[in-house]
Design a protein around this motif. Structure first.
Motif, PDB file in Angstrom:
ATOM      1  N   ARG A  86       0.814  -1.214   0.000  1.00  0.00           N
ATOM      2  CA  ARG A  86       0.000   0.000   0.000  1.00  0.00           C
ATOM      3  C   ARG A  86       0.848   1.265   0.000  1.00  0.00           C
ATOM      4  O   ARG A  86       0.329   2.362   0.137  1.00  0.00           O
ATOM      5  N   GLY A  87       2.168   1.099  -0.143  1.00  0.00           N
ATOM      6  CA  GLY A  87       3.072   2.230   0.038  1.00  0.00           C
ATOM      7  C   GLY A  87       3.297   3.103  -1.175  1.00  0.00           C
ATOM      8  O   GLY A  87       3.891   4.175  -1.060  1.00  0.00           O
ATOM      9  N   SER A  88       2.843   2.680  -2.354  1.00  0.00           N
ATOM     10  CA  SER A  88       3.018   3.519  -3.544  1.00  0.00           C
ATOM     11  C   SER A  88       1.896   4.544  -3.630  1.00  0.00           C
ATOM     12  O   SER A  88       0.722   4.177  -3.677  1.00  0.00           O
ATOM     13  N   THR A  89       2.263   5.805  -3.664  1.00  0.00           N
ATOM     14  CA  THR A  89       1.272   6.878  -3.779  1.00  0.00           C
ATOM     15  C   THR A  89       1.550   7.698  -5.032  1.00  0.00           C
ATOM     16  O   THR A  89       2.585   7.539  -5.693  1.00  0.00           O
ATOM     17  N   GLU A  90       0.642   8.575  -5.345  1.00  0.00           N
ATOM     18  CA  GLU A  90       0.863   9.472  -6.478  1.00  0.00           C
ATOM     19  C   GLU A  90       2.129  10.296  -6.271  1.00  0.00           C
ATOM     20  O   GLU A  90       2.831  10.630  -7.240  1.00  0.00           O
ATOM     21  N   ALA A  91       2.433  10.616  -5.014  1.00  0.00           N
ATOM     22  CA  ALA A  91       3.635  11.407  -4.723  1.00  0.00           C
ATOM     23  C   ALA A  91       4.896  10.647  -5.112  1.00  0.00           C
ATOM     24  O   ALA A  91       5.847  11.234  -5.654  1.00  0.00           O
ATOM     25  N   HIS A  92       4.934   9.346  -4.845  1.00  0.00           N
ATOM     26  CA  HIS A  92       6.097   8.541  -5.213  1.00  0.00           C
ATOM     27  C   HIS A  92       6.288   8.478  -6.724  1.00  0.00           C
ATOM     28  O   HIS A  92       7.396   8.653  -7.248  1.00  0.00           O
ATOM     29  N   HIS A  93       5.202   8.238  -7.432  1.00  0.00           N
ATOM     30  CA  HIS A  93       5.306   8.093  -8.881  1.00  0.00           C
ATOM     31  C   HIS A  93       5.643   9.422  -9.558  1.00  0.00           C
ATOM     32  O   HIS A  93       6.400   9.449 -10.540  1.00  0.00           O
ATOM     33  N   ALA A  94       5.106  10.508  -9.041  1.00  0.00           N
ATOM     34  CA  ALA A  94       5.440  11.817  -9.602  1.00  0.00           C
ATOM     35  C   ALA A  94       6.923  12.129  -9.384  1.00  0.00           C
ATOM     36  O   ALA A  94       7.593  12.681 -10.273  1.00  0.00           O
ATOM     37  N   LEU A  95       7.430  11.780  -8.213  1.00  0.00           N
ATOM     38  CA  LEU A  95       8.845  11.995  -7.922  1.00  0.00           C
ATOM     39  C   LEU A  95       9.717  11.164  -8.860  1.00  0.00           C
ATOM     40  O   LEU A  95      10.707  11.654  -9.409  1.00  0.00           O
ATOM     41  N   GLU A  96       9.354   9.911  -9.064  1.00  0.00           N
ATOM     42  CA  GLU A  96      10.142   9.039  -9.933  1.00  0.00           C
ATOM     43  C   GLU A  96      10.151   9.537 -11.369  1.00  0.00           C
ATOM     44  O   GLU A  96      11.202   9.523 -12.036  1.00  0.00           O
TER      45      GLU A  96
END
Length: 380
Positions: free
Chosen positions: A74-84
């Motif tokens: 459950r740890g992947s958020t939109e914030a993580h993907h945007a950062l990547e």
């Protein structure tokens, strides 16, 4: 062994470290700490930048304190993907994958590059996280003299037909010198080897738009180059990143134990670092300050008769007579309101003790000048 004997053995080992000047202590700092910071890694002063704080605060209110699970749960958020996505674009790679620390990113990347019979060729001055990655991988590792391209070529030539990876930092964390990345890549490619570069001290500080030393060397996006970095230095946050070909990042997602079994970076940190990336990309003025201040530090300290490194980025090291002298020198500076890094064996690869100064653009000029005076006056 009885518990009492075990604890007594630990005490004896601590006593031996103390006699050798190798005791380490934690020094908690207050939020309103007035110490002049030449020890931390906040090169561009982004940890307190208003845009960064605002992005982190907004994400904190939306997601809460933690990621609540690993990235694959459950740890992947939109914030993580945007950062990547932002990091991949900045670094010029197909994809990027964020880990909860730079240490785990390095261990995971090295392990994921290893196949049966892989040879790892590692620079003698590499960071502990790269060294541990090599050890944990179980692969045969040849440690070559620092920045010695001929030695790397010889190690690769001695293992024809074997898969191989050349492992190096870009800007080395001990003395701040730059690896010969172009030559290393040429030699690696000639022998069919991959190149892994830890750009922790280069990202945000060097290269076009601060994209790092790999980009500065013209190697961004090369299919046989993998880049790692921490997000806790020039970007002022926390976490780590591995960037490279899309196929390799997919391999990491599916196999890297330091990614799969670790709780994800807090979303608020991911959002704050994303904002820091955007500020860093337009931060040529801040990078100019770092360059000028590093040159000033070298000039002033050498004029005082101190043995100082030749920095290629924002790390300046000053040789100390020994571990005890380094500890006392750093403590004397701290007592006068200046924080400096203190590097002693086994943290140094050549058994030489040093003070390490990390130059920060966020330190007021007058404070920086004063800190150099204190370092000279406190020298053993």
């Amino acid at each position: 062994m009885a518990v009492a004997d075990w604890l007594a053995a630990l005490t004896r080992r601590a006593d031996l470290r103390a006699k050798a000047g190798l005791t380490r202590r934690l020094h908690p700092r207050a939020a309103a700490d007035a110490v002049v910071d030449l020890a931390g890694n906040d090169y561009l002063g982004l940890s307190t930048h208003p845009q960064v704080i605002a992005a982190a605060t907004q994400a904190l209110s939306r997601y809460g304190l933690g990621a609540t699970g690993s990235r694959l749960v459950r740890g992947s958020t939109e914030a993580h993907h945007a950062l990547e996505d932002s990091l991949a674009g900045w670094l010029g790679t197909d994809r990027a994958l964020v880990f909860s620390s730079g240490y785990l990113a390095n261990v995971g990347a090295v392990r994921a590059l290893v196949r049966p019979r892989t040879l790892l060729v590692s620079d003698a001055h590499n960071h502990a996280s790269l060294i541990d990655g090599c050890r944990i991988s179980g692969a045969e590792t040849v440690v070559t003299p620092h920045a010695d391209v001929a030695a790397v070529a010889a190690a690769l030539a001695a293992a024809p037909g074997r898969p191989a990876v050349v492992v190096t930092e870009s800007v080395f964390s001990v003395d701040g010198d730059l690896a010969p990345l172009v030559s290393l890549h040429r030699v690696a490619r000639e022998h069919g080897a991959l190149l892994l570069v830890d750009d922790a001290h280069g990202l945000g500080v060097t290269g076009p738009a601060g994209a790092g030393a790999v980009a500065a060397a013209g190697l961004a996006g090369e299919p046989d180059v993998v880049v790692t970095a921490t997000l806790s230095k020039a970007l002022g946050g926390a976490g780590g990143v591995v960037a490279g070909p899309a196929e390799f990042v997919r391999h990491l997602v599916e196999t890297a134990r330091t990614f799969i079994y670790d709780t994800a970076l807090p979303p608020a940190v991911a959002a704050g670092v994303h904002a820091a990336v955007e500020v860093a990309r337009t931060g040529d003025d801040r990078r100019a300050v770092l360059t000028e201040r590093a040159a000033t530090a070298v000039r002033r300290l050498r004029a005082a008769g101190l043995d100082v490194s030749n920095p290629d980025a924002a790390v300046v090291s000053v040789t100390a007579p020994g571990p005890q002298a380094a500890t006392e020198w750093a403590a004397a500076c701290r007592d006068r309101g200046v924080a400096v890094g203190c590097f002693r064996p086994p943290s140094t690869p050549d058994s030489r003790s040093r003070l390490r100064l990390t130059i920060g653009a966020g330190v007021p000029r007058a404070d920086f000048e004063h800190a150099l005076e204190v370092i000279v006056e406190c020298a053993p």
